[in-house]
Design an enzyme around this catalytic site. Structure first.
Site, PDB file in Angstrom:
ATOM      1  N   SER A  23       0.826  -1.219   0.000  1.00  0.00           N
ATOM      2  CA  SER A  23       0.000   0.000   0.000  1.00  0.00           C
ATOM      3  C   SER A  23       0.857   1.266   0.000  1.00  0.00           C
ATOM      4  CB  SER A  23      -0.935   0.004   1.213  1.00  0.00           C
ATOM      5  OG  SER A  23      -0.186  -0.132   2.409  1.00  0.00           O
ATOM      6  N   HIS A 156     -40.034  21.083 -12.900  1.00  0.00           N
ATOM      7  CA  HIS A 156     -40.101  20.115 -14.015  1.00  0.00           C
ATOM      8  C   HIS A 156     -39.439  20.687 -15.277  1.00  0.00           C
ATOM      9  CE1 HIS A 156     -43.248  18.126 -11.534  1.00  0.00           C
ATOM     10  NE2 HIS A 156     -43.572  19.379 -11.277  1.00  0.00           N
ATOM     11  N   LYS A 283     -17.430  27.069 -31.565  1.00  0.00           N
ATOM     12  CA  LYS A 283     -17.819  26.538 -30.250  1.00  0.00           C
ATOM     13  C   LYS A 283     -17.074  27.183 -29.093  1.00  0.00           C
ATOM     14  CE  LYS A 283     -20.168  23.466 -29.320  1.00  0.00           C
ATOM     15  NZ  LYS A 283     -20.154  22.016 -29.478  1.00  0.00           N
ATOM     16  N   ASN A 285     -17.239  25.813 -25.211  1.00  0.00           N
ATOM     17  CA  ASN A 285     -17.895  24.786 -24.393  1.00  0.00           C
ATOM     18  C   ASN A 285     -17.674  25.011 -22.897  1.00  0.00           C
ATOM     19  OD1 ASN A 285     -18.696  23.469 -26.757  1.00  0.00           O
ATOM     20  ND2 ASN A 285     -16.772  22.306 -26.854  1.00  0.00           N
ATOM     21  N   GLU A 290     -19.058  21.114 -16.929  1.00  0.00           N
ATOM     22  CA  GLU A 290     -19.370  19.721 -17.280  1.00  0.00           C
ATOM     23  C   GLU A 290     -18.538  18.763 -16.424  1.00  0.00           C
ATOM     24  OE1 GLU A 290     -19.716  19.155 -21.746  1.00  0.00           O
ATOM     25  OE2 GLU A 290     -18.958  21.195 -21.593  1.00  0.00           O
ATOM     26  N   GLN A 322      -7.903  -1.932   3.795  1.00  0.00           N
ATOM     27  CA  GLN A 322      -6.860  -1.144   3.129  1.00  0.00           C
ATOM     28  C   GLN A 322      -7.427  -0.403   1.910  1.00  0.00           C
ATOM     29  OE1 GLN A 322      -2.775  -2.678   2.879  1.00  0.00           O
ATOM     30  NE2 GLN A 322      -3.016  -2.725   0.670  1.00  0.00           N
ATOM     31  N   LYS A 325      -8.439   3.857   1.650  1.00  0.00           N
ATOM     32  CA  LYS A 325      -7.651   5.077   1.480  1.00  0.00           C
ATOM     33  C   LYS A 325      -7.738   5.716   0.095  1.00  0.00           C
ATOM     34  CE  LYS A 325      -4.654   2.902   3.893  1.00  0.00           C
ATOM     35  NZ  LYS A 325      -5.669   2.314   4.814  1.00  0.00           N
TER      36      LYS A 325
HETATM   37  N1  ARG Z   1      -1.947  -1.203   5.039  1.00  0.00           N
HETATM   38  C1  ARG Z   1      -2.946  -1.513   6.001  1.00  0.00           C
HETATM   39  C2  ARG Z   1      -4.192  -0.699   5.811  1.00  0.00           C
HETATM   40  O1  ARG Z   1      -4.161   0.211   5.068  1.00  0.00           O
HETATM   41  C3  ARG Z   1      -2.428  -1.253   7.392  1.00  0.00           C
HETATM   42  C4  ARG Z   1      -1.801  -2.468   7.984  1.00  0.00           C
HETATM   43  C5  ARG Z   1      -2.816  -3.376   8.461  1.00  0.00           C
HETATM   44  N2  ARG Z   1      -2.320  -4.508   9.178  1.00  0.00           N
HETATM   45  C6  ARG Z   1      -1.953  -5.668   8.635  1.00  0.00           C
HETATM   46  N3  ARG Z   1      -1.666  -6.611   9.416  1.00  0.00           N
HETATM   47  N4  ARG Z   1      -1.947  -5.874   7.360  1.00  0.00           N
HETATM   48  O2  ARG Z   1      -5.235  -0.978   6.364  1.00  0.00           O
END
Ligand code: ARG
Length: 465
Positions: A23, A156, A283, A285, A290, A322, A325
């Site tokens: 991640s 409407h 044109k 736009n 949009e 995870q 995010k």
């Molecule tokens: N990268 C994980 C998250 O974003 C955090 C770590 C979570 N813990 C684990 N044992 N993988 O949620």
């Protein structure tokens, strides 16, 4: 590859899986809050007697250096850096040696990530609130300037009744005000500190969670270690806020797209917020709007993504989480772009009162005519029916309501008198709607005063608790 958890493994992770699972590509933006969390946790470990003052000091100094490397963009990632937590710890170890390994005592990445995201939100949300407030300010300023401009109002998308253009602008002011309040309402739940929940069962080293929370600027602590690592409802609330706000902005965008078309011509967008066509030379736009309209789909999608990810997950932490995010970052990044663009469009918009005026037709005054009969004693239902017949007559004769002769009106209802023609006036129509929240000049000015009051009551760039 060396990992933090390699002791029980005999086989290295599959390459493809490793990249799939890592991640660090997106949680790297949590670096500073992750380090702040670690610094506070090291202080808590020292207070609990787990770290000596000297060890705690070494860790603090090392973490400061790691933070400085991230700030200066000199931090180098290693392939073993699975996520932001392992990247920071790996680097800390390089800088201060084995004592770095004491920092994670009693802590888990599960409570760590929950803490990081909450800290990050506490930092990011006030800036978005300030952008939202700036847009409200632009709307209020335009509403003040255009107070005397009249236009057809629609239900409407059919012409309904005359309105002040300012009244339309302020409609969005109040929708956005509720968005700002919704954000405010969500904050106390963001400001609960989960650190000390451990993996799921709590902390075995006697750390003072309340002191730790205070140290990090939280309002208080979460009360259950299981849900502390398992739930993401505070993120869902922020995503729901973003989606609702995105919906409001898309409606504002759509109104202006429609009204800037040559068929309506009620407004003209400043050139700087429009683009041309690569094939059609004439044109211009409204791409800015949009895209604002389109981004609402993305904001809604992000909410639906996380609602779907979190439903039915077994307690407590699961790696599915995870996936929280990227939608969160995307929604807030999107709004940070969308809000200033809308503010710019609103502030530079050219209003074309003649076109709005030309779009007013006497059909918009039919309700006023019914009100006239009602004031002369006819029950509203009958008045409505009588004016409906007058409208039919105007269609049959091919003339506006004001050109139908009095005898025709009186044949429909004896309640019609010569003064009926004075009612057929757009100014009179808007001025008649003078109770609170209506479209008369006085009511709109009163509304503007209320708008100014809510803008002055907070600064927008810091959200009070
Ligand atoms: N990268 C994980 C998250 O974003 C955090 C770590 C979570 N813990 C684990 N044992 N993988 O949620």
């Amino acid at each position: 590859m060396s990992t933090l958890w390699g002791g029980r493994f005999q086989e290295p992770a599959d390459d493809l899986f490793w990249r799939f699972h890592a991640s660090i590509g997106f949680d790297i933006r949590l670096a500073q809050v992750d380090i702040r969390g670690s610094q506070a946790y090291a202080r808590a470990l020292q207070s609990a007697g787990v770290l000596t003052a000297e060890e705690a000091q070494q860790i603090q100094t090392g973490l400061e250096q790691v933070a400085a490397e991230f700030a200066a963009n000199t931090f180098t990632l290693a392939t073993s850096d699975e996520d932001i937590h392992t990247a920071v710890e790996r680097r800390l170890h390089e800088l201060i040696g084995p004592v770095a390994g004491k920092l994670h005592t009693g802590r888990s990445r599960n409570d760590q990530i929950a803490t990081d995201v909450r800290l990050w939100l506490m930092e990011e949300l006030p800036a978005l609130a300030a952008l939202l407030r700036a847009l409200q300010q632009a709307l209020a300023a335009r509403a003040e300037d255009e107070i005397d401009v009249l236009m057809p109002g629609y239900t409407h998308l059919q012409p309904a009744q005359p309105l002040r253009f300012s009244h339309w602008m302020l409609a969005y002011f109040w929708m956005l005000q509720r968005d700002r309040e919704r954000l405010q309402d969500a904050l106390p739940r963001v400001r609960e500190c989960p650190l000390g929940a451990g993996a799921l069962a709590g902390n075995a080293y006697g750390i003072d969670r309340e002191a730790l929370a205070k140290d990090l600027g939280f309002e208080g602590v979460t009360h259950n270690s299981i849900e502390s690592v398992a739930d993401r409802d505070y993120i869902l609330e922020v995503l729901a806020w973003a989606a609702i706000l995105g919906g409001h902005l898309s409606r504002l965008a759509e109104d202006l797209v429609l009204w800037s078309s040559s068929e309506f011509g009620f407004v003209r967008l400043a050139e700087r917020y429009t683009t041309g066509s690569s094939i059609m030379p004439q044109k211009r736009n409204p791409d800015s709007l949009e895209l604002v309209r389109g981004k609402a789909g993305r904001l809604t999608g992000n909410l639906v993504t996380l609602l779907t990810v979190t439903k039915g997950l077994p307690m407590s932490y699961d790696t599915d989480l995870q996936e929280d995010k990227e939608p969160l970052f995307d929604s807030l990044d999107t709004l940070a772009q969308v809000l200033p663009v809308v503010t710019g469009v609103v502030a530079t918009l050219q209003v074309v009162p003649e076109r709005m005026r030309a779009a007013l037709n006497e059909g918009l005054l039919a309700t006023d005519l019914a009100d006239y009969l009602t004031r002369r004693g006819l029950p509203f239902r009958q008045a409505h029916h009588a004016v409906g017949q007058a409208v039919l007559k105007s269609e049959q004769l091919g003339v506006p309501l004001s050109q139908i002769p009095l005898e025709e009106y009186q044949a429909i209802s004896p309640c019609f008198g010569l003064d009926l023609y004075t009612v057929l006036d757009y100014q009179a129509s808007v001025e008649a709607r003078n109770s609170l929240g209506g479209t008369s000049r006085a009511a709109v000015l009163e509304q503007l005063r209320a708008a100014r009051r809510v803008l002055e009551s907070d600064t927008g760039d810091d959200l009070p608790a």
